[in-house]
Scaffold this motif. Structure first.
Motif, mmCIF file in Angstrom:
data_model
loop_
_atom_site.group_PDB
_atom_site.id
_atom_site.type_symbol
_atom_site.label_atom_id
_atom_site.label_comp_id
_atom_site.label_asym_id
_atom_site.label_seq_id
_atom_site.Cartn_x
_atom_site.Cartn_y
_atom_site.Cartn_z
ATOM 1 N N LEU A 53 -4.631 2.534 0.918
ATOM 2 C CA LEU A 53 -4.149 3.896 0.671
ATOM 3 C C LEU A 53 -4.584 4.765 1.849
ATOM 4 O O LEU A 53 -5.784 4.925 2.105
ATOM 5 N N VAL A 54 -3.619 5.294 2.575
ATOM 6 C CA VAL A 54 -3.911 6.139 3.737
ATOM 7 C C VAL A 54 -3.545 7.579 3.392
ATOM 8 O O VAL A 54 -2.413 7.861 2.977
ATOM 9 N N LEU A 55 -4.521 8.470 3.559
ATOM 10 C CA LEU A 55 -4.308 9.877 3.230
ATOM 11 C C LEU A 55 -4.360 10.722 4.500
ATOM 12 O O LEU A 55 -5.436 10.880 5.099
ATOM 13 N N GLY A 58 0.807 -1.209 0.000
ATOM 14 C CA GLY A 58 0.000 0.000 0.000
ATOM 15 C C GLY A 58 0.837 1.254 0.000
ATOM 16 O O GLY A 58 2.054 1.223 -0.243
ATOM 17 N N MET A 59 0.135 2.360 0.257
ATOM 18 C CA MET A 59 0.783 3.678 0.190
ATOM 19 C C MET A 59 0.223 4.580 1.281
ATOM 20 O O MET A 59 -0.981 4.588 1.537
ATOM 21 N N LEU A 60 1.133 5.322 1.877
ATOM 22 C CA LEU A 60 0.758 6.327 2.873
ATOM 23 C C LEU A 60 1.160 7.684 2.316
ATOM 24 O O LEU A 60 2.328 7.870 1.937
ATOM 25 N N ILE A 61 0.200 8.617 2.236
ATOM 26 C CA ILE A 61 0.549 9.971 1.796
ATOM 27 C C ILE A 61 0.467 10.875 3.011
ATOM 28 O O ILE A 61 -0.608 11.099 3.580
ATOM 29 N N ASN A 87 -10.557 0.291 0.472
ATOM 30 C CA ASN A 87 -9.226 0.352 1.091
ATOM 31 C C ASN A 87 -8.583 1.731 1.101
ATOM 32 O O ASN A 87 -7.360 1.846 1.213
ATOM 33 N N VAL A 88 -9.396 2.765 0.924
ATOM 34 C CA VAL A 88 -8.866 4.130 1.049
ATOM 35 C C VAL A 88 -9.312 4.689 2.398
ATOM 36 O O VAL A 88 -10.487 4.624 2.747
ATOM 37 N N TRP A 89 -8.352 5.224 3.129
ATOM 38 C CA TRP A 89 -8.622 5.721 4.484
ATOM 39 C C TRP A 89 -8.215 7.183 4.569
ATOM 40 O O TRP A 89 -7.073 7.540 4.292
ATOM 41 N N ILE A 90 -9.177 8.019 4.946
ATOM 42 C CA ILE A 90 -8.896 9.447 5.150
ATOM 43 C C ILE A 90 -8.595 9.635 6.634
ATOM 44 O O ILE A 90 -9.502 9.504 7.468
#
Ligand code: FMN
Length: 199
Positions: free
Chosen positions: A128-130, A91-94, A153-156
């Motif tokens: 994906l964590v934003l 995954g990815m952390l922004i 799977n996108v987390w704000i």
């Protein structure tokens, strides 16, 4: 690209994107923590906006920042591994995530490697964590964030202040926020305090 971990352990790739919202120290805390988690191979992408916030908000020269991850990818290098779904990652952390980058992801507008890597993470349905950061939030921001939050799977996760942990410094508060972000990837940050109920 720079490598700092050197072992034969099976590693999971994790992409860390930094965009130009305020919060460079938060990215710093995440990257420093990840250096202790050898099971992760970290890939760092820094937007042009984030170069400014690194300068404004940390004492670390940009060049040293790029060495905090196992691999550093230039923002314009849209041919690097993270640009493809075949480059397997967990995954990815922004962190932090600007409103500009959030809208780019929401609209599939991938004109740099950070946005392309996020686009790939979404299409592959990986985590994906934003860590979005802006205040006040306009209807445009909120609409973009709402749509993103509906994706699989996108987390704000805005870096909110927490009080239950009774932090005694900005550094402690920052680490607590970093711990919350990393916990989405199963990473336990040392000192991170979960809520355990009223005593
Ligand atoms: C010191 C500084 C702080 C900023 N803080 C924020 C912020 O908290 N949130 C935000 O959305 N943009 C913020 N911006 C504006 C973004 O950096 C700008 O919109 C930039 O174009 C974002 O591009 P990027 O997402 O590619 O990094 C800030 C800019 C500067 C110079």
């Amino acid at each position: 690209m720079a490598g700092v971990k050197n072992n034969k352990m099976e590693q999971k790739r994790l992409i860390i994107g930094m965009s130009g919202a305020s919060g460079a120290p938060l990215a710093l805390a995440c990257l420093r923590e990840l250096q202790h988690h050898r099971e992760f191979e970290t890939h760092l992408i820094i937007s042009n906006g984030a170069r400014l916030t690194i300068e404004q908000e940390t004492k670390l020269p940009f060049a040293e920042f790029t060495h905090l991850a196992d691999f550093y990818h230039e923002i314009q290098s849209v041919g690097d591994g993270p640009a493809s779904g075949t480059f397997s990652t967990c995954g990815m952390l922004i962190v932090p995530c600007s409103m500009k980058t959030a809208t780019g992801i929401r609209n599939g507008f991938s004109d740099n490697l950070l946005l392309r890597a996020a686009d790939v993470t979404v299409k592959e349905k990986r985590t994906l964590v934003l860590a979005v950061r802006e205040t006040p939030l306009s209807p445009i921001h909120l609409s973009n964030l709402l749509e993103l939050s509906r994706l699989q799977n996108v987390w704000i996760i805005p870096p909110m202040l927490t009080y239950y942990n009774q932090a005694s410094s900005i550094e402690e508060m920052t680490r607590q926020a970093a711990g919350k972000l990393l916990s989405r990837f199963g990473i336990q940050l040392e000192g991170y305090q979960e809520w355990n109920g009223i005593k």
